[in-house]
Design a protein around this motif. Structure first.
Motif, short mmCIF file in Angstrom:
data_model
loop_
_atom_site.label_atom_id
_atom_site.label_comp_id
_atom_site.label_asym_id
_atom_site.label_seq_id
_atom_site.Cartn_x
_atom_site.Cartn_y
_atom_site.Cartn_z
N GLN A 42 0.81 -1.20 0.00
CA GLN A 42 0.00 0.00 0.00
C GLN A 42 0.85 1.26 0.00
OE1 GLN A 42 -2.72 -0.30 3.28
NE2 GLN A 42 -4.06 -1.77 2.23
N VAL A 43 2.10 1.13 0.41
CA VAL A 43 3.02 2.27 0.41
C VAL A 43 3.71 2.39 -0.94
CG1 VAL A 43 5.01 3.34 1.52
CG2 VAL A 43 3.35 2.05 2.89
N ILE A 44 4.28 1.29 -1.40
CA ILE A 44 4.92 1.24 -2.71
C ILE A 44 4.28 0.09 -3.49
CG2 ILE A 44 7.08 0.98 -3.98
CD1 ILE A 44 8.57 1.97 -1.56
N SER A 45 3.48 0.41 -4.46
CA SER A 45 2.74 -0.60 -5.21
C SER A 45 3.65 -1.36 -6.16
CB SER A 45 1.61 0.06 -6.01
OG SER A 45 2.16 0.91 -7.01
N ARG A 46 3.11 -2.45 -6.69
CA ARG A 46 3.88 -3.24 -7.64
C ARG A 46 4.19 -2.44 -8.91
NH1 ARG A 46 2.56 -9.62 -7.49
NH2 ARG A 46 2.47 -9.87 -5.20
N GLN A 58 4.72 0.69 -9.11
CA GLN A 58 5.82 1.61 -8.79
C GLN A 58 7.15 0.88 -8.75
OE1 GLN A 58 3.89 3.16 -5.15
NE2 GLN A 58 4.11 5.21 -6.02
N LEU A 59 7.13 -0.35 -8.26
CA LEU A 59 8.37 -1.15 -8.26
C LEU A 59 8.83 -1.43 -9.69
CD1 LEU A 59 7.53 -3.73 -5.43
CD2 LEU A 59 9.06 -1.75 -5.27
N VAL A 60 7.88 -1.75 -10.54
CA VAL A 60 8.21 -1.99 -11.95
C VAL A 60 8.74 -0.72 -12.60
CG1 VAL A 60 7.27 -2.56 -14.21
CG2 VAL A 60 6.61 -3.91 -12.22
N GLN A 61 8.09 0.40 -12.33
CA GLN A 61 8.55 1.67 -12.88
C GLN A 61 9.97 1.98 -12.44
OE1 GLN A 61 5.66 4.59 -11.71
NE2 GLN A 61 4.03 3.70 -12.94
N GLY A 62 10.30 1.68 -11.17
CA GLY A 62 11.66 1.91 -10.68
C GLY A 62 12.66 1.05 -11.42
N ALA A 63 12.32 -0.21 -11.66
CA ALA A 63 13.22 -1.11 -12.38
C ALA A 63 13.40 -0.66 -13.83
CB ALA A 63 12.68 -2.53 -12.34
N VAL A 64 12.31 -0.19 -14.46
CA VAL A 64 12.40 0.30 -15.84
C VAL A 64 13.29 1.54 -15.90
CG1 VAL A 64 11.09 1.34 -17.73
CG2 VAL A 64 10.20 -0.68 -16.55
N ALA A 65 13.20 2.41 -14.89
CA ALA A 65 14.05 3.60 -14.85
C ALA A 65 15.52 3.20 -14.76
CB ALA A 65 13.67 4.47 -13.66
N VAL A 66 15.81 2.15 -13.99
CA VAL A 66 17.18 1.64 -13.92
C VAL A 66 17.62 1.13 -15.28
CG1 VAL A 66 18.67 -0.14 -12.93
CG2 VAL A 66 17.05 1.08 -11.46
N LEU A 112 16.02 -8.53 -11.18
CA LEU A 112 15.20 -9.12 -10.13
C LEU A 112 14.86 -8.05 -9.10
CD1 LEU A 112 17.15 -12.47 -9.67
CD2 LEU A 112 15.33 -11.92 -11.30
N VAL A 113 13.58 -7.82 -8.89
CA VAL A 113 13.13 -6.81 -7.95
C VAL A 113 12.63 -7.50 -6.69
CG1 VAL A 113 11.58 -4.86 -7.57
CG2 VAL A 113 12.47 -5.31 -9.87
N HIS A 114 13.40 -7.41 -5.61
CA HIS A 114 13.01 -8.00 -4.33
C HIS A 114 12.26 -6.98 -3.46
CE1 HIS A 114 15.39 -11.55 -5.25
NE2 HIS A 114 16.40 -10.76 -5.57
N SER A 115 12.61 -5.73 -3.63
CA SER A 115 11.94 -4.62 -2.95
C SER A 115 12.40 -3.33 -3.63
CB SER A 115 12.27 -4.59 -1.46
OG SER A 115 13.63 -4.22 -1.26
N TYR A 116 11.88 -2.21 -3.18
CA TYR A 116 12.28 -0.94 -3.78
C TYR A 116 13.77 -0.69 -3.62
CZ TYR A 116 12.49 4.07 -4.74
OH TYR A 116 12.81 5.30 -5.26
N ASP A 117 14.33 -1.11 -2.49
CA ASP A 117 15.74 -0.88 -2.21
C ASP A 117 16.63 -2.07 -2.59
OD1 ASP A 117 15.38 1.69 -1.07
OD2 ASP A 117 14.63 0.75 0.76
#
Length: 258
Positions: A173-177, A179-187, A203-208
Protein backbone atom coordinates in the motif's frame (compact mmCIF):
# COMPACT_ATOMS: atom_id res chain seq x y z
CA UNK A 1 9.75 82.67 -80.16
CA UNK A 2 8.46 86.29 -79.91
CA UNK A 3 11.25 87.34 -77.59
CA UNK A 4 13.85 85.88 -79.90
CA UNK A 5 14.93 83.10 -77.54
CA UNK A 6 15.33 79.54 -78.75
CA UNK A 7 12.85 77.00 -77.35
CA UNK A 8 14.23 74.36 -75.02
CA UNK A 9 13.37 70.90 -76.45
CA UNK A 10 12.95 69.47 -72.93
CA UNK A 11 10.44 72.19 -71.98
CA UNK A 12 8.48 71.52 -75.16
CA UNK A 13 8.40 67.78 -74.38
CA UNK A 14 7.15 68.35 -70.84
CA UNK A 15 4.57 70.87 -72.05
CA UNK A 16 3.34 68.43 -74.65
CA UNK A 17 3.10 65.69 -72.03
CA UNK A 18 0.75 67.79 -69.94
CA UNK A 19 -1.79 67.75 -72.75
CA UNK A 20 -1.25 64.11 -73.83
CA UNK A 21 -4.34 61.91 -73.39
CA UNK A 22 -4.18 59.50 -70.40
CA UNK A 23 -5.45 55.91 -70.42
CA UNK A 24 -8.26 55.53 -67.93
CA UNK A 25 -10.46 52.52 -67.23
CA UNK A 26 -14.17 53.02 -67.21
CA UNK A 27 -16.29 51.58 -64.46
CA UNK A 28 -17.31 48.84 -66.82
CA UNK A 29 -13.65 47.96 -67.47
CA UNK A 30 -12.92 47.78 -63.76
CA UNK A 31 -15.88 45.48 -63.25
CA UNK A 32 -14.77 43.25 -66.12
CA UNK A 33 -11.21 42.96 -64.81
CA UNK A 34 -12.47 42.23 -61.30
CA UNK A 35 -14.76 39.53 -62.63
CA UNK A 36 -11.91 37.97 -64.60
CA UNK A 37 -9.67 38.00 -61.49
CA UNK A 38 -12.37 36.39 -59.38
CA UNK A 39 -12.93 33.79 -62.09
CA UNK A 40 -9.22 32.93 -62.17
CA UNK A 41 -9.00 32.69 -58.37
CA UNK A 42 -12.17 30.61 -58.24
CA UNK A 43 -10.77 28.27 -60.85
CA UNK A 44 -7.55 27.85 -58.94
CA UNK A 45 -9.45 27.23 -55.70
CA UNK A 46 -11.60 24.60 -57.40
CA UNK A 47 -8.52 23.00 -58.93
CA UNK A 48 -6.67 22.78 -55.59
CA UNK A 49 -9.44 22.12 -53.08
CA UNK A 50 -12.27 20.40 -54.96
CA UNK A 51 -11.05 18.66 -58.08
CA UNK A 52 -9.24 15.33 -58.25
CA UNK A 53 -6.29 16.84 -60.14
CA UNK A 54 -4.25 17.21 -56.93
CA UNK A 55 -5.63 14.18 -55.06
CA UNK A 56 -3.45 12.15 -52.69
CA UNK A 57 -2.01 9.30 -54.70
CA UNK A 58 0.56 7.95 -52.25
CA UNK A 59 1.47 8.01 -48.55
CA UNK A 60 5.20 8.04 -47.89
CA UNK A 61 6.17 6.64 -44.47
CA UNK A 62 9.62 7.29 -42.98
CA UNK A 63 11.11 6.05 -39.71
CA UNK A 64 9.98 2.40 -39.70
CA UNK A 65 12.85 0.42 -38.21
CA UNK A 66 11.77 -3.23 -38.09
CA UNK A 67 9.04 -5.65 -39.15
CA UNK A 68 7.13 -5.10 -35.91
CA UNK A 69 5.70 -1.95 -37.45
CA UNK A 70 5.30 -1.68 -41.21
CA UNK A 71 4.51 1.22 -43.50
CA UNK A 72 1.31 -0.56 -44.55
CA UNK A 73 0.16 -0.65 -40.91
CA UNK A 74 0.70 3.11 -40.70
CA UNK A 75 -1.26 3.66 -43.92
CA UNK A 76 -4.07 1.44 -42.63
CA UNK A 77 -4.25 3.50 -39.42
CA UNK A 78 -4.55 6.71 -41.46
CA UNK A 79 -7.41 5.26 -43.46
CA UNK A 80 -9.73 7.56 -45.40
CA UNK A 81 -8.53 10.64 -43.47
CA UNK A 82 -5.66 10.76 -45.97
CA UNK A 83 -7.86 10.56 -49.08
CA UNK A 84 -9.07 13.30 -51.42
CA UNK A 85 -7.42 16.56 -52.48
CA UNK A 86 -4.05 16.99 -50.79
CA UNK A 87 -4.84 20.57 -49.76
CA UNK A 88 -7.89 19.42 -47.77
CA UNK A 89 -6.23 16.60 -45.82
CA UNK A 90 -6.55 17.14 -42.07
CA UNK A 91 -2.87 16.90 -41.12
CA UNK A 92 -3.63 17.09 -37.38
CA UNK A 93 -6.16 14.29 -37.74
CA UNK A 94 -3.67 12.12 -39.62
CA UNK A 95 -1.05 12.81 -36.94
CA UNK A 96 -3.45 11.78 -34.16
CA UNK A 97 -4.22 8.50 -35.89
CA UNK A 98 -0.54 7.69 -36.39
CA UNK A 99 0.33 8.55 -32.78
CA UNK A 100 -2.44 6.23 -31.61
CA UNK A 101 -0.45 3.26 -32.91
CA UNK A 102 1.08 1.67 -29.76
CA UNK A 103 4.54 1.30 -31.28
CA UNK A 104 4.70 4.97 -32.39
CA UNK A 105 6.27 7.45 -29.96
CA UNK A 106 5.93 10.52 -32.19
CA UNK A 107 4.85 11.55 -35.68
CA UNK A 108 5.15 14.46 -38.12
CA UNK A 109 2.87 14.90 -41.14
CA UNK A 110 3.13 17.31 -44.06
CA UNK A 111 2.07 17.74 -47.69
CA UNK A 112 4.45 16.67 -50.44
CA UNK A 113 3.09 18.40 -53.52
CA UNK A 114 1.55 17.54 -55.83
CA UNK A 115 0.25 14.09 -54.79
CA UNK A 116 2.09 12.73 -51.71
CA UNK A 117 1.18 12.72 -48.03
CA UNK A 118 4.45 12.61 -46.07
CA UNK A 119 4.56 10.87 -42.67
CA UNK A 120 7.64 10.58 -40.46
CA UNK A 121 7.43 8.49 -37.29
CA UNK A 122 9.58 7.85 -34.25
CA UNK A 123 9.25 4.21 -33.28
CA UNK A 124 9.26 3.11 -29.65
CA UNK A 125 12.26 1.07 -28.55
CA UNK A 126 12.13 -1.23 -25.50
CA UNK A 127 14.59 -0.58 -22.68
CA UNK A 128 13.09 -3.29 -20.49
CA UNK A 129 10.65 -6.17 -20.68
CA UNK A 130 8.33 -6.97 -17.78
CA UNK A 131 7.55 -10.63 -17.26
CA UNK A 132 3.83 -10.95 -16.52
CA UNK A 133 2.17 -13.56 -14.31
CA UNK A 134 0.91 -15.43 -17.40
CA UNK A 135 4.49 -15.82 -18.68
CA UNK A 136 4.18 -13.22 -21.44
CA UNK A 137 6.51 -10.24 -21.80
CA UNK A 138 5.46 -6.60 -21.96
CA UNK A 139 7.87 -4.21 -23.65
CA UNK A 140 8.41 -0.80 -22.03
CA UNK A 141 10.19 2.20 -23.55
CA UNK A 142 12.45 4.76 -21.86
CA UNK A 143 9.44 6.90 -20.99
CA UNK A 144 7.83 4.05 -19.05
CA UNK A 145 5.17 3.42 -21.72
CA UNK A 146 4.10 -0.21 -22.22
CA UNK A 147 3.47 -0.69 -25.92
CA UNK A 148 3.56 -4.41 -26.80
CA UNK A 149 3.08 -7.79 -25.13
CA UNK A 150 4.53 -10.90 -26.74
CA UNK A 151 5.26 -14.49 -25.91
CA UNK A 152 9.03 -13.97 -25.96
CA UNK A 153 11.38 -11.21 -24.88
CA UNK A 154 13.47 -9.44 -27.54
CA UNK A 155 17.19 -10.07 -27.42
CA UNK A 156 19.47 -7.59 -25.69
CA UNK A 157 16.71 -6.22 -23.43
CA UNK A 158 16.71 -6.93 -19.67
CA UNK A 159 13.71 -8.79 -18.28
CA UNK A 160 12.15 -7.35 -15.12
CA UNK A 161 10.83 -9.93 -12.66
CA UNK A 162 9.15 -9.22 -9.35
CA UNK A 163 10.45 -11.58 -6.67
CA UNK A 164 9.12 -9.75 -3.68
CA UNK A 165 9.97 -10.73 -0.15
CA UNK A 166 7.39 -10.58 2.61
CA UNK A 167 8.40 -7.07 3.75
CA UNK A 168 7.83 -5.76 0.22
CA UNK A 169 4.47 -7.51 0.04
CA UNK A 170 3.46 -6.00 3.37
CA UNK A 171 4.40 -2.53 2.10
CA UNK A 172 2.27 -2.86 -1.04
CA UNK A 173 0.00 0.00 0.00
CA UNK A 174 3.02 2.27 0.41
CA UNK A 175 4.92 1.24 -2.71
CA UNK A 176 2.74 -0.60 -5.21
CA UNK A 177 3.88 -3.24 -7.64
CA UNK A 178 3.48 -0.85 -10.54
CA UNK A 179 5.82 1.61 -8.79
CA UNK A 180 8.37 -1.15 -8.26
CA UNK A 181 8.21 -1.99 -11.95
CA UNK A 182 8.55 1.67 -12.88
CA UNK A 183 11.66 1.91 -10.68
CA UNK A 184 13.22 -1.11 -12.38
CA UNK A 185 12.40 0.30 -15.84
CA UNK A 186 14.05 3.60 -14.85
CA UNK A 187 17.18 1.64 -13.92
CA UNK A 188 17.11 -0.21 -17.24
CA UNK A 189 16.69 3.07 -19.15
CA UNK A 190 19.79 4.47 -17.42
CA UNK A 191 22.06 1.52 -18.18
CA UNK A 192 24.84 2.06 -20.73
CA UNK A 193 24.43 -0.07 -23.86
CA UNK A 194 27.38 -2.27 -22.93
CA UNK A 195 25.70 -3.14 -19.64
CA UNK A 196 22.11 -3.37 -20.95
CA UNK A 197 23.12 -5.94 -23.56
CA UNK A 198 24.67 -8.11 -20.85
CA UNK A 199 21.78 -7.74 -18.40
CA UNK A 200 19.68 -10.85 -18.88
CA UNK A 201 17.28 -10.05 -16.05
CA UNK A 202 16.49 -7.55 -13.32
CA UNK A 203 15.20 -9.12 -10.13
CA UNK A 204 13.13 -6.81 -7.95
CA UNK A 205 13.01 -8.00 -4.33
CA UNK A 206 11.94 -4.62 -2.95
CA UNK A 207 12.28 -0.94 -3.78
CA UNK A 208 15.74 -0.88 -2.21
CA UNK A 209 16.84 -4.27 -3.51
CA UNK A 210 17.15 -4.55 -7.29
CA UNK A 211 19.66 -7.00 -8.75
CA UNK A 212 20.99 -7.41 -12.27
CA UNK A 213 21.87 -10.84 -13.59
CA UNK A 214 24.57 -10.41 -16.22
CA UNK A 215 25.51 -12.84 -18.95
CA UNK A 216 28.30 -15.12 -17.78
CA UNK A 217 26.79 -15.48 -14.30
CA UNK A 218 27.84 -12.20 -12.68
CA UNK A 219 25.44 -10.44 -10.33
CA UNK A 220 25.10 -6.71 -9.69
CA UNK A 221 23.50 -5.47 -6.52
CA UNK A 222 21.92 -2.23 -7.64
CA UNK A 223 19.88 -1.28 -4.61
CA UNK A 224 17.19 1.36 -5.22
CA UNK A 225 16.49 3.28 -8.45
CA UNK A 226 18.08 6.36 -6.87
CA UNK A 227 21.33 7.76 -8.36
CA UNK A 228 21.00 5.57 -11.44
CA UNK A 229 23.38 7.65 -13.57
CA UNK A 230 26.12 7.59 -10.97
CA UNK A 231 25.70 3.88 -10.30
CA UNK A 232 25.91 3.18 -14.03
CA UNK A 233 29.23 5.03 -14.33
CA UNK A 234 30.64 3.21 -11.30
CA UNK A 235 29.50 -0.18 -12.63
CA UNK A 236 31.19 0.38 -15.99
CA UNK A 237 34.47 0.98 -14.15
CA UNK A 238 33.99 -2.06 -11.87
CA UNK A 239 33.32 -4.44 -14.75
CA UNK A 240 36.96 -4.09 -15.79
CA UNK A 241 37.90 -5.90 -12.56
CA UNK A 242 37.69 -9.64 -12.00
CA UNK A 243 34.74 -10.77 -9.95
CA UNK A 244 31.30 -12.28 -10.03
CA UNK A 245 29.56 -10.00 -7.54
CA UNK A 246 29.43 -6.24 -8.05
CA UNK A 247 27.82 -3.91 -5.54
CA UNK A 248 26.93 -0.36 -6.54
CA UNK A 249 24.02 0.09 -4.12
CA UNK A 250 26.17 2.68 -2.35
CA UNK A 251 28.05 4.22 -5.34
CA UNK A 252 30.40 6.15 -3.06
CA UNK A 253 31.63 2.81 -1.65
CA UNK A 254 31.32 0.15 -4.41
CA UNK A 255 32.59 -3.38 -3.94
CA UNK A 256 33.69 -6.37 -6.03
CA UNK A 257 33.93 -9.97 -4.81
CA UNK A 258 33.95 -13.54 -6.06
Amino acid sequence: MADGRLADPLDEELEAGEYAPRLRLSRRGVVVLGALGALVLGGLAWLVFLSSVLDVRSVSVQGVQDDKLTADQVRAAIGTVGDGPLARVDLAGVERRVKAIPRVAGAEVWRGWPHTLQVKIVQRRPVAVVKEEDGRFTQVDAGGVSFATESAAPEGVPVVELRLGQPARDADQVISRSQLVQGAVAVAAGLPDEVRQRAGSMLVHSYDDIQLQLSGGATVRWGSPEQTDRKARVLVALLHQKGTNFDVSAPEAPAVSG
